[in-house]
Structure formats: structure tokens, C-alpha cells
Design a protein around this motif. Structure first.
Motif, mmCIF file in Angstrom:
data_model
loop_
_atom_site.group_PDB
_atom_site.id
_atom_site.type_symbol
_atom_site.label_atom_id
_atom_site.label_comp_id
_atom_site.label_asym_id
_atom_site.label_seq_id
_atom_site.Cartn_x
_atom_site.Cartn_y
_atom_site.Cartn_z
ATOM 1 N N ASP A 208 9.973 9.952 11.913
ATOM 2 C CA ASP A 208 10.553 9.086 12.952
ATOM 3 C C ASP A 208 9.700 7.848 13.176
ATOM 4 N N GLU A 209 8.378 8.049 13.099
ATOM 5 C CA GLU A 209 7.468 6.949 13.444
ATOM 6 C C GLU A 209 7.213 5.972 12.297
ATOM 7 N N LEU A 210 7.308 6.476 11.060
ATOM 8 C CA LEU A 210 6.935 5.626 9.923
ATOM 9 C C LEU A 210 7.958 4.525 9.676
ATOM 10 N N ASP A 211 7.467 3.331 9.335
ATOM 11 C CA ASP A 211 8.371 2.239 8.945
ATOM 12 C C ASP A 211 8.864 2.459 7.513
ATOM 13 N N GLY A 212 8.034 3.084 6.681
ATOM 14 C CA GLY A 212 8.383 3.266 5.268
ATOM 15 C C GLY A 212 8.884 4.673 4.981
ATOM 16 N N LEU A 213 8.817 5.051 3.711
ATOM 17 C CA LEU A 213 9.290 6.372 3.287
ATOM 18 C C LEU A 213 8.217 7.436 3.520
ATOM 19 N N LEU A 214 8.654 8.659 3.769
ATOM 20 C CA LEU A 214 7.742 9.803 3.842
ATOM 21 C C LEU A 214 8.040 10.733 2.675
ATOM 22 N N PRO B 8 0.794 -1.237 0.000
ATOM 23 C CA PRO B 8 0.000 0.000 0.000
ATOM 24 C C PRO B 8 0.826 1.287 0.000
ATOM 25 N N LEU B 9 0.205 2.310 -0.574
ATOM 26 C CA LEU B 9 0.673 3.690 -0.426
ATOM 27 C C LEU B 9 -0.297 4.341 0.552
ATOM 28 N N ALA B 10 0.220 5.154 1.468
ATOM 29 C CA ALA B 10 -0.677 5.844 2.417
ATOM 30 C C ALA B 10 -0.669 7.333 2.132
ATOM 31 N N THR B 11 -1.815 7.951 2.330
ATOM 32 C CA THR B 11 -1.881 9.405 2.244
ATOM 33 C C THR B 11 -3.052 9.872 3.100
ATOM 34 N N ILE C 98 -1.581 1.927 -10.812
ATOM 35 C CA ILE C 98 -0.722 1.492 -11.925
ATOM 36 C C ILE C 98 0.290 0.465 -11.418
ATOM 37 N N GLN C 99 0.748 0.687 -10.188
ATOM 38 C CA GLN C 99 1.743 -0.192 -9.564
ATOM 39 C C GLN C 99 1.090 -1.468 -9.006
ATOM 40 N N GLY C 100 -0.258 -1.533 -9.113
ATOM 41 C CA GLY C 100 -0.968 -2.696 -8.554
ATOM 42 C C GLY C 100 -1.066 -2.619 -7.045
ATOM 43 N N SER C 101 -0.999 -1.402 -6.501
ATOM 44 C CA SER C 101 -1.008 -1.210 -5.050
ATOM 45 C C SER C 101 -2.269 -0.485 -4.602
ATOM 46 N N PRO C 102 -2.805 -0.860 -3.431
ATOM 47 C CA PRO C 102 -3.950 -0.113 -2.896
ATOM 48 C C PRO C 102 -3.483 1.191 -2.244
ATOM 49 N N THR C 103 -4.429 2.100 -2.003
ATOM 50 C CA THR C 103 -4.102 3.345 -1.308
ATOM 51 C C THR C 103 -4.879 3.403 -0.004
ATOM 52 N N ASN D 263 1.653 2.303 9.250
ATOM 53 C CA ASN D 263 2.509 1.151 9.588
ATOM 54 C C ASN D 263 1.696 -0.146 9.663
ATOM 55 N N ALA D 264 0.500 -0.033 10.283
ATOM 56 C CA ALA D 264 -0.338 -1.239 10.423
ATOM 57 C C ALA D 264 -0.736 -1.774 9.045
ATOM 58 N N ALA D 265 -0.923 -0.855 8.072
ATOM 59 C CA ALA D 265 -1.293 -1.288 6.715
ATOM 60 C C ALA D 265 -0.070 -1.788 5.938
#
Ligand SMILES: Cc1ncc(COP(=O)(O)O)c(C=O)c1O
Length: 363
Positions: free
Chosen positions: A178-184, A106-109, A123-128, A148-150
Motif C-alpha cells: 500500500d505504501e510503496l510507490d513502485g512494485l513489490l 534504484p532497486l530496493a531490498t 546489469i540494468q545500470g541501476s543502484p541497489t 520511495n525517497a530513493a
């Protein structure tokens, strides 16, 4: 029915494309619908174009757009290998997903947010994952934990936020990083219009964090939406694969490089233009408030105005259109009763205000 080919990938067949704001070609319409700069670009751009020797188009352009990157790096206080020049800020977004988002992850926003993000994710086959903002468009306290949970690989925040114009503090974004596991990704397409007295500056986040990227655009603050030029800022380790692997070999053309370099090099034009937009933003905000709109402060080049009691936003939008003025209306919770109005020239805004006054029956 649109034509369908059996060769189209399944996820592309299922997805909807991006919906552009209307782009009339009549030259008369007052366009306050897509957040373009109301004034022409720096005269240095016109000079660079006039001096351009077309014989140079025979050869490929500088592959890394170093002339532009040098100035952009200096302005951001980073080294050149922290900058990538792209075909609009949108290309930077696409490169980020291609490079860093595992298909299906997933991508988050936030909701609302820039409507291109879910399109690129699809396009990337990813949910948002869209995490709703608070009533005043503030970031929710549990934003990072929900992303993070997603299992979000990239989290995108527009700042100043679109469509509200709200500005998030650098410290809030730092906390998020600081809190995110992924990229911001901090999408700063509108950052040029922030009041300099606020001292807003996120560039230190890319120096101190290995998971922060910043998007910048030449479309809004430099009045170059038609040129298609933007850039990304990140640690050299994040920028390197974009430059050496995932972008097109010559992703920004020679004319665009030269004109964008002329524009970003003209600091006097830039600071003067941004100040003029800010001054007009405050005048327009006061005038809309006088007409009964609830118009929260904005640090961007648009206002997100709630229509007066008894008025309907889509109907007002339609009336403005009949008067030759385009503004944007979005559907969704907390959006239906608002219009997003780009700051125009004082003359354009006066036409808007007169048309609104006539529609609302205000003397
Ligand atoms: C929030 C946001 N990010 C990025 C962009 C991309 O801008 P561009 O591709 O014109 O540089 C836009 C354009 O409208 C935007 O609104």
C-alpha cells in the motif's frame, strides 16, 4: 587478471558477478550450503522422464507452458494469465528488472537479502538501496518511505526471509504494498516449507494490488534445482508484457515443462516432503541449541545459527569442510558470527552434529 574486452559495456565492466555457493561434484560431500531439498524429487518426475520420447525434441515446446501454468494457477487461486513459467525463479527476477526497472532507477531490498538482486540491478545500470533489517531480522518501519525517497522502481522482500528463515505476516507485506510507490516483489523461493498451521497465504495480494508480484521456485520445495524451473504470479496486466515481450521466445524447454508439471501435480509427495523437512528442521534446531548455538525459529529449509560464545564461524565452517560437510558463512554486520545450515536428511544432519560436537569439544 581476467580477460577484458573493450566491447564490454561500462557498467558490466565495473560490476561484480554473482558468487555461487560451492557445488562439489564428488557425490560424497554433505551439501548443507545451498538450500537444496535433501530428498529426491517425486517419483512422478522419474516416470515422466522415463516415458519421454526424444523424437518430440524435434519440435519447439509449448510456448506458454500452459500445462504447468494451469496447475500453478489453480493452486494459487488465480487465473492462468496471472502466471508465467520461467527458467528458474532467477529468470523471473531478470524479466522483472528488464520490464519494469528503468535503467538507472534504484532497486530496493533489505540487508541482508538475496545476493542476486544487486547483481541484476547492476546489469540494468541501476543502484541497489539496501535497508538494514532489525536485530531480529524484522522489517524496519520506515522501509517503504526509504524506498520511495530513493525513487525505487522495484522493492524485493524474501519471505520466508533468507538467510534468517524469518516469516513476515501477509498483513505487513500488504501494508508495504500500500505504501510503496513502485512494485513489490515477494520472493517466495522457500514458502513451501512454512508450517501450514500458520495459514500463511499471500496470493490474495496479487488479486487486490496492481503492484505486487510473487516469485515461486521448483528448486527447493520440489527438489528440482537442477531442472531450472520457477514461476511468477501477478495481475494479468503485470504478467502480460513478460510473456509477450521480454522473455525469450521459448524460455522453458520441453523436458523441463513436462517434469515440472509432473512434480507440481503430485500433491501427496509435496505435502509429505515439506512435512519431513519441517520435522527435521525442528530436530536439527533443538540439537544445535543443545550444542550452544543460538538458533532462531525458521520457516524455511535452513537455519541461521549463531555460533556458541568463544567459537568463530569461519573456523567452524572450515572444520566442517574437513569433515566433508559444507555450510554457508556470510560476511557483514549481524552475519559474521552465524552459519546458514540447510536442513539435510537425518543421517546427513547427524554427521554435521557429530562434526560440530567434535570441533567444539562437546561430549
Ligand atoms: C531468495 C531466493 N530467491 C530466488 C532464488 C532462485 O531460485 P531458482 O532460480 O533456483 O528457482 C533463490 C535460490 O537460491 C533464492 O535463494
Amino acid at each position: 587478471m581476467p580477460a577484458v574486452s573493450r566491447f564490454e559495456r561500462e557498467n558490466i565492466r565495473r560490476m561484480d558477478g554473482y558468487t555461487w555457493g560451492e557445488q562439489p561434484s564428488d557425490g560424497r560431500t554433505i551439501k548443507l550450503n545451498t538450500n537444496e531439498n535433501p530428498w529426491p524429487p517425486s517419483p512422478a518426475v522419474a516416470r515422466a522422464l522415463a516415458a519421454f520420447d526424444v523424437a518430440r525434441l524435434r519440435r519447439y515446446p509449448p510456448p506458454h507452458a500452459d500445462g504447468f501454468r494451469r496447475i500453478a494457477a489453480e493452486l494459487a487461486g488465480v487465473t492462468m494469465d496471472s502466471i508465467i513459467a520461467t527458467n528458474g525463479g532467477d529468470e523471473f527476477l531478470r524479466l522483472l528488472l528488464t520490464t519494469f526497472l528503468e535503467p538507472g532507477t534504484p532497486l530496493a531490498t533489505t540487508r541482508p537479502s538475496y545476493s542476486l538482486y544487486p547483481v541484476l540491478a547492476a546489469i540494468q545500470g541501476s543502484p541497489t538501496l539496501e535497508v538494514p533489517l532489525g536485530e531480529g531480522f524484522e522489517l524496519p518501519a520506515d522501509f517503504a518511505s526509504r524506498a520511495n525517497a530513493a525513487g525505487a522502481g522495484i522493492t524485493c522482500v524474501v519471505n520466508p526471509h533468507a538467510p534468517s528463515g524469518c516469516l513476515y505476516d501477509t498483513s505487513a507485506l500488504e501494508h508495504l504494498a500500500d505504501e510503496l510507490d513502485g512494485l513489490l516483489l515477494i520472493d517466495e523461493a522457500y514458502v513451501d516449507f512454512v508450517d501450514p498451521r500458520l495459514g500463511h497465504d499471500t496470493s490474495r495480494l496479487v488479486r487486490d494490488h496492481d503492484n505486487v508480484l510473487i516469485l515461486r521456485s521448483m528448486s527447493k520445495g520440489y527438489a528440482l534445482a537442477g531442472l531450472r524451473f520457477g514461476y511468477g504470479i501477478g495481475s494479468p496486466a503485470l504478467i502480460e508484457p513478460l510473456i509477450t515481450k521480454t522473455r525469450d521466445s521459448y524460455n522453458v524447454d520441453l523436458i523441463a515443462q513436462e517434469l515440472a508439471t509432473a512434480a507440481i501435480g503430485d500433491r501427496a509427495w509435496a505435502t509429505d516432503n515439506w512435512q519431513r523437512v519441517r520435522a527435521e528442521r525442528e530436530r536439527l534446531r533443538a540439537a544445535l541449541t543443545d550444542l550452544g548455538f543460538e538458533c532462531p525459529p525458521s520457516q524455511a529449509n535452513f537455519l541461521f545459527a549463531r555460533v556458541p560464545d568463544g567459537a568463530e564461524a569461519p573456523e567452524l565452517q572450515a572444520r566442517l569442510r574437513s569433515a566433508g560437510v559444507l555450510v554457508r558463512h556470510f560476511r557483514g554486520v549481524g552475519l559474521d558470527d552465524r552459519l546458514r545450515i540447510t536442513v539435510g536428511t537425518p543421517a546427513e544432519d547427524d554427521v554435521l552434529l557429530a562434526a560440530l560436537a567434535a570441533s567444539l569439544g562437546t561430549p
